[in-house]
Design a protein around this motif. Structure first.
Motif, PDB file in Angstrom:
ATOM      1  N   ALA A  31       0.714  -1.200  -0.113  1.00 33.74           N
ATOM      2  CA  ALA A  31      -0.021  -0.011   0.160  1.00 33.74           C
ATOM      3  C   ALA A  31       0.759   1.311   0.135  1.00 33.74           C
ATOM      4  CB  ALA A  31      -0.959  -0.016   1.101  1.00 33.74           C
ATOM      5  N   LEU A  32       0.348   2.323  -0.796  1.00 30.72           N
ATOM      6  CA  LEU A  32       1.206   3.621  -0.686  1.00 30.72           C
ATOM      7  C   LEU A  32       1.584   4.043   0.797  1.00 30.72           C
ATOM      8  CD1 LEU A  32      -0.828   5.323  -3.538  1.00 30.72           C
ATOM      9  CD2 LEU A  32       1.275   3.915  -3.557  1.00 30.72           C
ATOM     10  N   ALA A  49       7.097  -0.759  -9.152  1.00 30.65           N
ATOM     11  CA  ALA A  49       7.433  -2.244  -9.248  1.00 30.65           C
ATOM     12  C   ALA A  49       6.280  -3.292  -8.688  1.00 30.65           C
ATOM     13  CB  ALA A  49       8.714  -2.526  -8.500  1.00 30.65           C
ATOM     14  N   ILE A  50       5.626  -2.788  -7.597  1.00 32.39           N
ATOM     15  CA  ILE A  50       4.801  -3.196  -6.909  1.00 32.39           C
ATOM     16  C   ILE A  50       3.155  -2.599  -7.114  1.00 32.39           C
ATOM     17  CG2 ILE A  50       4.488  -4.620  -4.823  1.00 32.39           C
ATOM     18  CD1 ILE A  50       7.153  -3.653  -4.005  1.00 32.39           C
ATOM     19  N   PRO A  51       2.360  -3.265  -7.852  1.00 32.50           N
ATOM     20  CA  PRO A  51       0.905  -3.061  -7.697  1.00 32.50           C
ATOM     21  C   PRO A  51       0.343  -2.883  -6.223  1.00 32.50           C
ATOM     22  CG  PRO A  51       1.100  -4.423  -9.338  1.00 32.50           C
ATOM     23  CD  PRO A  51       2.539  -4.534  -8.763  1.00 32.50           C
ATOM     24  N   THR A  52      -0.456  -1.900  -5.963  1.00 31.84           N
ATOM     25  CA  THR A  52      -1.066  -1.803  -4.736  1.00 31.84           C
ATOM     26  C   THR A  52      -1.809  -3.177  -4.535  1.00 31.84           C
ATOM     27  OG1 THR A  52      -1.078   0.392  -4.804  1.00 31.84           O
ATOM     28  CG2 THR A  52      -2.637  -0.606  -3.490  1.00 31.84           C
ATOM     29  N   GLY A  53      -1.709  -3.595  -3.422  1.00 27.91           N
ATOM     30  CA  GLY A  53      -2.522  -4.984  -3.213  1.00 27.91           C
ATOM     31  C   GLY A  53      -1.905  -6.048  -3.110  1.00 27.91           C
ATOM     32  N   THR A  54      -0.571  -6.000  -3.714  1.00 29.11           N
ATOM     33  CA  THR A  54       0.570  -7.152  -3.894  1.00 29.11           C
ATOM     34  C   THR A  54       0.726  -7.784  -2.638  1.00 29.11           C
ATOM     35  OG1 THR A  54       1.281  -6.430  -6.123  1.00 29.11           O
ATOM     36  CG2 THR A  54       2.404  -8.044  -4.912  1.00 29.11           C
ATOM     37  N   LEU A 222       4.894  -8.216 -10.751  1.00 27.03           N
ATOM     38  CA  LEU A 222       5.821  -7.282 -10.495  1.00 27.03           C
ATOM     39  C   LEU A 222       6.497  -6.819 -11.586  1.00 27.03           C
ATOM     40  CD1 LEU A 222       7.475  -9.218  -7.443  1.00 27.03           C
ATOM     41  CD2 LEU A 222       5.555  -7.379  -7.360  1.00 27.03           C
ATOM     42  N   THR A 223       6.985  -5.605 -11.626  1.00 30.01           N
ATOM     43  CA  THR A 223       7.939  -5.106 -12.800  1.00 30.01           C
ATOM     44  C   THR A 223       9.415  -5.137 -12.364  1.00 30.01           C
ATOM     45  OG1 THR A 223       5.990  -3.877 -13.841  1.00 30.01           O
ATOM     46  CG2 THR A 223       8.233  -3.139 -14.458  1.00 30.01           C
TER      47      THR A 223
END
Length: 255
Positions: A31-32, A49-54, A222-223
């Motif tokens: 989360a941010l 790199a990391i989407p919210t909720g991962t 993930l990126t």
């Protein structure tokens, strides 16, 4: 590729592999607010790199292929388990004169080790001890870029410029730091550190080491860096001499 499957090259350290794979995962998701207090380049990188909720898994498993310089450049394929701030096992097969050299590099429970055999029979490299462990701890620090979900294992501080950030880990009582250069979109461009080792037969000490990222890709949500080169003397006039690793990530599994 599953968490419980240990590659044949790492059979001697199968229990250590399973322990890294079985580490309990934090219950939080990304989360941010978790990165709000970090230096801006770190926030830019992590939110890219990391989407919210991962889920913030404790480890990742990677498959890769590429070339490693063993006298001359040799092709390799590898699997790695990586638990940021804790340890890793890199298990691979390289080809020398058409013959397979199989083995592993690892840092687990404070032990660094390299063990490689040709045809599974003839020792090629066997190394263990305090110097190997210190060098492996530096590698562990630099590979946070392959497992950004472990960002909370480090303390993050400002780097040399507005696009650089430094992560520092306490590994067996010793500080290991890696400086990341982050691009305008949040992509990792390079990693640099003073890593313990003896490049080219030099006395053991800390020498410039680094990695340049050439492309990125999405894996398991993930990126991450997709293609990269690494070696000693990074950022100096001896970088070409020190380069020994070229790789492409082909798959990633979380946990």
């Amino acid at each position: 590729m599953t968490a419980n499957h240990v590659p044949g090259e790492a059979r001697q350290v199968s229990e250590a592999w399973r322990q890294l794979a079985a580490r309990p995962n934090p219950t939080e998701a990304f989360a941010l607010e978790l990165v709000a207090q970090l230096p801006e380049p770190a926030r830019r990188w992590l939110t890219h790199a990391i989407p919210t909720g991962t889920p913030l898994s404790s480890s990742v498993q990677l498959t890769m292929r590429g070339e490693i310089r063993l006298g001359v450049w040799r092709r390799f394929s590898a699997r790695q388990i990586l638990a940021p701030g804790i340890g890793y096992i890199w298990a691979a097969t390289a080809w020398v004169a058409g013959l397979p050299v199989r083995g592993f590099d690892r840092f687990t429970t404070g032990t660094g080790e390299m063990r490689w055999r040709m045809l599974g029979l003839f020792p090629v490299v066997t190394a263990v001890g305090a110097d190997v462990a210190r060098s492996a701890a530096g590698r562990l620090a630099s590979e946070i870029v392959l497992a950004p979900i472990g960002f909370r294992t480090a303390v993050w501080t400002a780097g040399r410029s507005a696009d650089h950030v430094i992560g520092t880990w306490q590994v067996d009582g010793e500080a290991e730091s890696a400086e990341l250069c982050i691009g305008p979109r949040g992509e990792v461009q390079s990693v640099s550190l003073w890593r313990w080792g003896n490049p080219g037969g030099a006395p053991f000490g800390r020498y410039p080491f680094g990695c340049t990222v050439h492309s990125e890709q999405e894996y398991a949500g993930l990126t991450l860096p997709a293609t990269f080169t690494a070696g000693w003397w990074w950022g100096t006039g001896r970088q070409g001499e020190g380069e020994f690793f070229r790789a492409r990530i082909t798959a990633v599994v979380l946990g």
